[in-house]
Scaffold this active site. Structure first.
Site, PDB file in Angstrom:
ATOM      1  N   TYR A 149       0.851  -1.193   0.000  1.00  0.00           N
ATOM      2  CA  TYR A 149       0.000   0.000   0.000  1.00  0.00           C
ATOM      3  C   TYR A 149       0.888   1.245   0.000  1.00  0.00           C
ATOM      4  O   TYR A 149       0.700   2.171  -0.790  1.00  0.00           O
ATOM      5  CB  TYR A 149      -0.884  -0.031   1.254  1.00  0.00           C
ATOM      6  CG  TYR A 149      -1.721   1.205   1.502  1.00  0.00           C
ATOM      7  CD1 TYR A 149      -2.880   1.446   0.782  1.00  0.00           C
ATOM      8  CD2 TYR A 149      -1.356   2.124   2.496  1.00  0.00           C
ATOM      9  CE1 TYR A 149      -3.660   2.570   1.027  1.00  0.00           C
ATOM     10  CE2 TYR A 149      -2.132   3.253   2.750  1.00  0.00           C
ATOM     11  CZ  TYR A 149      -3.282   3.470   2.015  1.00  0.00           C
ATOM     12  OH  TYR A 149      -4.043   4.581   2.265  1.00  0.00           O
ATOM     13  N   LYS A 189       1.144   4.244  -2.761  1.00  0.00           N
ATOM     14  CA  LYS A 189       0.887   5.643  -2.396  1.00  0.00           C
ATOM     15  C   LYS A 189       2.122   6.500  -2.674  1.00  0.00           C
ATOM     16  O   LYS A 189       2.014   7.631  -3.160  1.00  0.00           O
ATOM     17  CB  LYS A 189       0.500   5.740  -0.912  1.00  0.00           C
ATOM     18  CG  LYS A 189      -0.885   5.198  -0.608  1.00  0.00           C
ATOM     19  CD  LYS A 189      -1.973   6.007  -1.290  1.00  0.00           C
ATOM     20  CE  LYS A 189      -3.362   5.685  -0.787  1.00  0.00           C
ATOM     21  NZ  LYS A 189      -4.413   6.385  -1.545  1.00  0.00           N
TER      22      LYS A 189
HETATM   23  N1  LIG Z   1      -8.441   5.965   6.362  1.00  0.00           N
HETATM   24  C1  LIG Z   1      -7.165   6.281   6.514  1.00  0.00           C
HETATM   25  O1  LIG Z   1      -6.606   6.167   7.631  1.00  0.00           O
HETATM   26  C2  LIG Z   1      -6.362   6.817   5.352  1.00  0.00           C
HETATM   27  C3  LIG Z   1      -5.063   7.277   5.602  1.00  0.00           C
HETATM   28  C4  LIG Z   1      -4.312   7.765   4.541  1.00  0.00           C
HETATM   29  C5  LIG Z   1      -4.863   7.795   3.270  1.00  0.00           C
HETATM   30  N2  LIG Z   1      -6.114   7.319   3.052  1.00  0.00           N
HETATM   31  C6  LIG Z   1      -6.626   7.372   1.678  1.00  0.00           C
HETATM   32  O2  LIG Z   1      -7.769   8.199   1.622  1.00  0.00           O
HETATM   33  C7  LIG Z   1      -8.609   7.769   0.544  1.00  0.00           C
HETATM   34  C8  LIG Z   1     -10.031   7.631   1.069  1.00  0.00           C
HETATM   35  O3  LIG Z   1      -9.987   6.643   2.073  1.00  0.00           O
HETATM   36  P1  LIG Z   1     -11.139   6.312   3.122  1.00  0.00           P
HETATM   37  O4  LIG Z   1     -10.436   5.877   4.345  1.00  0.00           O
HETATM   38  O5  LIG Z   1     -12.124   7.392   3.141  1.00  0.00           O
HETATM   39  O6  LIG Z   1     -11.680   4.998   2.442  1.00  0.00           O
HETATM   40  P2  LIG Z   1     -13.091   4.278   2.204  1.00  0.00           P
HETATM   41  O7  LIG Z   1     -14.183   4.973   2.893  1.00  0.00           O
HETATM   42  O8  LIG Z   1     -12.836   2.849   2.427  1.00  0.00           O
HETATM   43  O9  LIG Z   1     -13.299   4.538   0.640  1.00  0.00           O
HETATM   44  C9  LIG Z   1     -12.526   4.019  -0.384  1.00  0.00           C
HETATM   45  C10 LIG Z   1     -13.403   4.042  -1.608  1.00  0.00           C
HETATM   46  O10 LIG Z   1     -12.672   3.662  -2.759  1.00  0.00           O
HETATM   47  C11 LIG Z   1     -13.489   2.780  -3.501  1.00  0.00           C
HETATM   48  N3  LIG Z   1     -12.730   1.909  -4.384  1.00  0.00           N
HETATM   49  C12 LIG Z   1     -11.971   0.842  -4.034  1.00  0.00           C
HETATM   50  N4  LIG Z   1     -11.487   0.271  -5.122  1.00  0.00           N
HETATM   51  C13 LIG Z   1     -11.961   0.959  -6.173  1.00  0.00           C
HETATM   52  C14 LIG Z   1     -11.825   0.826  -7.576  1.00  0.00           C
HETATM   53  N5  LIG Z   1     -11.090  -0.156  -8.117  1.00  0.00           N
HETATM   54  N6  LIG Z   1     -12.446   1.711  -8.369  1.00  0.00           N
HETATM   55  C15 LIG Z   1     -13.203   2.699  -7.843  1.00  0.00           C
HETATM   56  N7  LIG Z   1     -13.363   2.868  -6.549  1.00  0.00           N
HETATM   57  C16 LIG Z   1     -12.758   2.010  -5.712  1.00  0.00           C
HETATM   58  C17 LIG Z   1     -14.186   1.986  -2.435  1.00  0.00           C
HETATM   59  O11 LIG Z   1     -15.284   1.293  -2.947  1.00  0.00           O
HETATM   60  P3  LIG Z   1     -15.724  -0.139  -2.292  1.00  0.00           P
HETATM   61  O12 LIG Z   1     -15.749   0.074  -0.818  1.00  0.00           O
HETATM   62  O13 LIG Z   1     -17.038  -0.406  -2.920  1.00  0.00           O
HETATM   63  O14 LIG Z   1     -14.656  -1.115  -2.651  1.00  0.00           O
HETATM   64  C18 LIG Z   1     -14.566   3.049  -1.464  1.00  0.00           C
HETATM   65  O15 LIG Z   1     -15.766   3.680  -1.787  1.00  0.00           O
HETATM   66  C19 LIG Z   1      -7.994   6.484   0.030  1.00  0.00           C
HETATM   67  O16 LIG Z   1      -7.216   6.771  -1.102  1.00  0.00           O
HETATM   68  C20 LIG Z   1      -7.078   6.032   1.159  1.00  0.00           C
HETATM   69  O17 LIG Z   1      -6.021   5.242   0.713  1.00  0.00           O
HETATM   70  C21 LIG Z   1      -6.885   6.845   4.070  1.00  0.00           C
END
Ligand SMILES: NC(=O)c1ccc[n+]([C@@H]2O[C@H](COP(=O)([O-])OP(=O)(O)OC[C@H]3O[C@@H](n4cnc5c(N)ncnc54)[C@H](OP(=O)(O)O)[C@@H]3O)[C@@H](O)[C@H]2O)c1
Ligand SMILES: Cc1cc2nc3c(=O)[nH]c(=O)nc-3n(C[C@H](O)[C@H](O)[C@H](O)COP(=O)(O)OP(=O)(O)OC[C@H]3O[C@@H](n4cnc5c(N)ncnc54)[C@H](O)[C@@H]3O)c2cc1C
Lengths: 438, 249
Positions: free
Chosen positions: B155, B159
């Site tokens: 991951y 990133k």
């Molecule tokens: N949460 C954290 O601690 C954190 C920290 C650093 C960075 N981030 C980044 O922030 C962003 C948002 O994260 P979040 O935590 O809000 O995540 P989240 O609520 O789990 O949302 C991720 C979304 O991406 C969608 N997705 C996954 N695979 C996909 C694909 N192949 N095509 C289109 N959509 C897809 C998911 O759909 P499905 O659920 O239907 O698969 C989900 O709606 C992500 O890029 C994550 O890596 C998060």
């Protein structure tokens, strides 16, 4: 899944579920029937005792179900998912001129939790409970069916679920009225009283003209000072009538660690200072809704101030009539025990009836006070209070309870015998097992 | 502060980006929302409309690893919206490193979702914005992309690839007046991290979503969200490798 966070606000009793499932999408619940053992919905765990706990069972954590669904700008009718918090509702709707019809003393609770305990606030005498403003909700049962419940449709299940302690199924979304508000501010008055008798006098003179009222009672003061306190009352402040201050900046101070800060000495010191901070008999001010309704929310996690053993809250309502005598007797007992803390509040409930079958509020006077948990000693003390409450025909609030006997519960709530018909067979809670076993 | 009235968001049903979308809609922007699941997108759309958007909101279910569809999708958004002011790419998955260690063949898929699909989408959009000579391309990377750690380095490296790509793209587009924003959230309490034990470092998606909104409007290059992570990662990046490799992180 980290299960340690699934406690209740009083952090007593210390029990854990065997699992918790967090739901994020309203149409994507796990198959409830396939979960082993029993289940219970969980909002934000702001109930004090064990009614939101499920030892060795599974909690369905609904705090992730936090989307709004619809809003009618004309009528104030809001539909949202069950995990939306009252804080979020205020954030979005106060700037648009709408306020919660009813709010408890913390805004960090979910809509599902507000219905599950049919919560009340400072305006019970004018607006009743939260459930009085609910028009309908969807209830998910363990067999997978989703039922719309309203006063017209499945009305028994509607009544059973309001104040139903999470036992009748999972509320997925709910619809309820907000009420118009002229600003984010309240015109508040604080009046000192020297006794319970004086409290009643002020209360009588205030109930009609003030939408909101609640009193703080000094539980460290006995003798001539018994029952002294501060009566606060208020109304929404309109910019037409008042010069409103600018909006305060948001921010929470986290309470940093587990430390037993609350002991007899600090309580007495606090109460002295708090009662005497106001020099004059009466003070008026314009305050934002946060300090007006949620003074405790300013410190995130203040419950840790009671130390690792946690604490209990004791809240009863006794019918009007012998109430002054009862409140005095209880206060005397509480002061004598030296075990209570500075969070003691007194308020009268009005006669607006809730649709909830097991709803706690009823006409009379309610008192809520915190006790840090000191083992058997605390439980014995509270058992003494029970006798006084029962003698006066009063009852206790399950949302704050971790110890009332099963017999007392069924005596307090004879409707519970009817209520059991609507319990979902897969649902149970630590509270429910407790009151059905002793 | 630039005016942003037409925003396209990938991963719009994510906890974080859906909050950013709310902020834009509240300001009166129109939105084109893309994610995997249409039902979820509609839920998000209603939420945005209730919380204050009178906006036009288009929703579209699309798998970001459908690389062939990237160009058409972006073009159709530009056409439907009558242009674009900003693109936010926020989709992602957080795979278990342990499972990937056991099944390395899954690495390609994870890298495609979290790295390559973002790079490809941003590249198609870049040509449009470069010609337009304004706008913002923002992508969510992560603090995990600042240094590889044994607990999530697939991951993290995906990133990290976004961070480096965005830095290059920024360099290319700066003369065209296009803002390229790399967003590096720390721990956020979302579905992605549901199984992890929470601590004081966790931020709410509301807060992070709002910070992203502000960063996009302010024309920043790199935004750690919340800001204290900049310092934390500065320290982490500067631990000598000889020591770092022995830490269990
Ligand atoms: N949460 C954290 O601690 C954190 C920290 C650093 C960075 N981030 C980044 O922030 C962003 C948002 O994260 P979040 O935590 O809000 O995540 P989240 O609520 O789990 O949302 C991720 C979304 O991406 C969608 N997705 C996954 N695979 C996909 C694909 N192949 N095509 C289109 N959509 C897809 C998911 O759909 P499905 O659920 O239907 O698969 C989900 O709606 C992500 O890029 C994550 O890596 C998060
Ligand atoms: C500082 C403070 C002040 C308070 N002041 C007041 C007050 O003035 N008046 C008052 O009435 N209460 C008050 N309370 C208590 C609190 O308002 C209630 O306990 C409230 O129900 C907590 O809501 P929650 O979202 O945390 O739910 P939880 O405590 O997690 O759950 C409450 C109950 O509702 C059920 N439930 C939760 N979600 C759902 C759902 N989606 N579907 C079905 N059932 C569900 C649970 O199973 C449980 O039985 C106060 C609490 C605190 C901490």
């Amino acid at each position: 899944m980290n299960l340690d966070s699934y406690s209740s606000w009083g952090r007593y009793p210390k029990i854990k579920p065997k699992d918790a499932k967090r739901v994020f999408w309203i149409n994507e619940f796990p198959n409830l029937e396939e979960i082993e053992g029993n289940i219970l919905p969980y909002g934000l765990g702001k109930s004090y005792g064990d009614s939101c706990l499920n030892e060795n069972g599974t909690l369905i954590d609904l705090s992730g179900l936090n989307k709004f669904i619809s809003f009618n700008e004309e009528t104030g009718l809001l539909r949202c998912e069950a995990g939306v918090t009252l804080a979020t509702i205020l954030d979005y709707f106060v700037p648009r001129g709408w306020f919660l019809s009813v709010t408890p003393g913390t805004k960090f609770i979910t809509v599902g939790g507000a219905i599950g305990n049919d919560v009340h606030g400072k305006n019970h005498h004018k607006m009743g409970t939260f459930g009085c403003h609910v028009t309908q909700f969807e209830l998910l049962r363990s067999n997978g069916t989703r039922t719309i419940c309203s006063p017209e449709q499945n009305s028994e299940l509607f009544s059973a679920t309001i104040g139903g302690l999470g036992l009748t199924g999972i509320i997925t979304w709910a619809e309820f009225y907000l009420k118009p508000c002229p600003s984010a501010f309240f015109a508040m008055e604080s009046v000192k009283f020297g006794s319970v008798k004086e409290f009643f006098e002020i209360n009588e003179a205030s109930d009609k003209d003030y939408d909101y009222s609640v009193s703080w009672v000094d539980c460290s003061a006995g003798g001539n000072n018994l029952g002294r306190g501060l009566y606060t009352r208020g109304n929404h402040a309109s910019p037409k009538d008042y010069n409103l201050p600018p909006l305060p900046k948001p921010g929470l101070i986290p309470f940093p660690f587990d430390a037993p800060f609350i002991n007899n000495l600090s309580v007495i010191a606090f109460c002295m200072l708090y009662y005497n901070k106001q020099f004059t008999k009466k003070e008026a001010s314009i305050v934002h809704y946060n300090p007006f309704f949620y003074p405790l929310d300013a410190v995130d996690g203040w419950n840790k101030a009671y130390g690792k053993n946690g604490f209990l809250q004791y809240q009863f309502v006794v019918p009007f009539g012998n109430d002054e005598y009862t409140v005095n007797t209880i206060l005397r007992e509480v002061v004598k025990s030296g075990m209570s803390s500075f969070l003691t509040v007194l308020k009268t409930f009005g006669n607006i009836k809730s649709p909830g079958m097991l709803s706690f509020p009823r006409p009379g006077i309610t008192l809520a006070t915190d006790f840090r948990f000191d083992g058997e000693k605390t439980l014995k003390e509270l058992a003494k209070l029970d006798e006084i409450v029962k003698f006066a025909g009063g009852i206790l609030y399950p949302a704050k309870d971790a110890r009332m006997s099963g017999k007392d519960f069924f005596d307090f709530y004879p409707e519970a015998n009817e209520f059991v018909k609507y319990i979902d067979p897969k649902f149970s809670s630590s509270f429910w097992r407790r009151v059905n076993s002793n | 502060m630039s005016v942003m009235k037409k925003i396209m968001i990938f991963g719009a049903a994510s906890a974080i980006a859906s909050e950013t979308a709310k902020c834009f809609a509240k300001e009166g922007a129109d939105l084109f929302l893309v994610d995997l699941n249409l039902d979820r997108l509609n839920t998000v759309k209603n939420d945005i409309l209730v919380t204050g958007g009178k906006a036009n909101i288009e929703v579209m279910a699309f798998d970001a690893t459908n690389f062939e569809g990237h160009n058409d999708l972006i073009n159709s958004a530009i056409e439907k919206m009558g242009g674009l002011d900003a693109l936010l790419i926020a989709h992602g998955t957080l795979p278990s490193q342990e499972k990937l260690n056991q099944n390395p063949k899954d690495i390609v898929r994870e890298f495609n979702i979290n790295g390559l699909s973002v790079i490809s989408l941003a590249s198609f959009a870049a040509n449009y914005f470069e010609e337009k000579k304004s706008g913002c391309i923002a992508a969510i990377s992560s603090v995990a992309g600042d240094r590889g750690r044994q607990s999530n380095y697939i991951y993290g490296s995906a990133k990290g690839s976004i961070s480096i790509f965005m830095s290059g793209l920024r360099n290319r587009l700066s003369k065209s007046g296009v803002n390229v924003l790399t967003i590096k959230p720390g721990f956020v309490n979302t579905p992605m991290t549901v199984d992890m034990p929470k601590n004081l470092l966790y931020a709410s998606p509301q807060k992070v979503g709002e910070l992203i909104f502000k960063a996009m409007k302010s024309g920043k290059d790199i935004a750690y969200t919340p800001g204290f992570w900049r310092l934390v990662m500065f320290i982490i990046r500067h631990i000598p490798e000889g020591i770092f490799k022995k830490l269990s992180l």
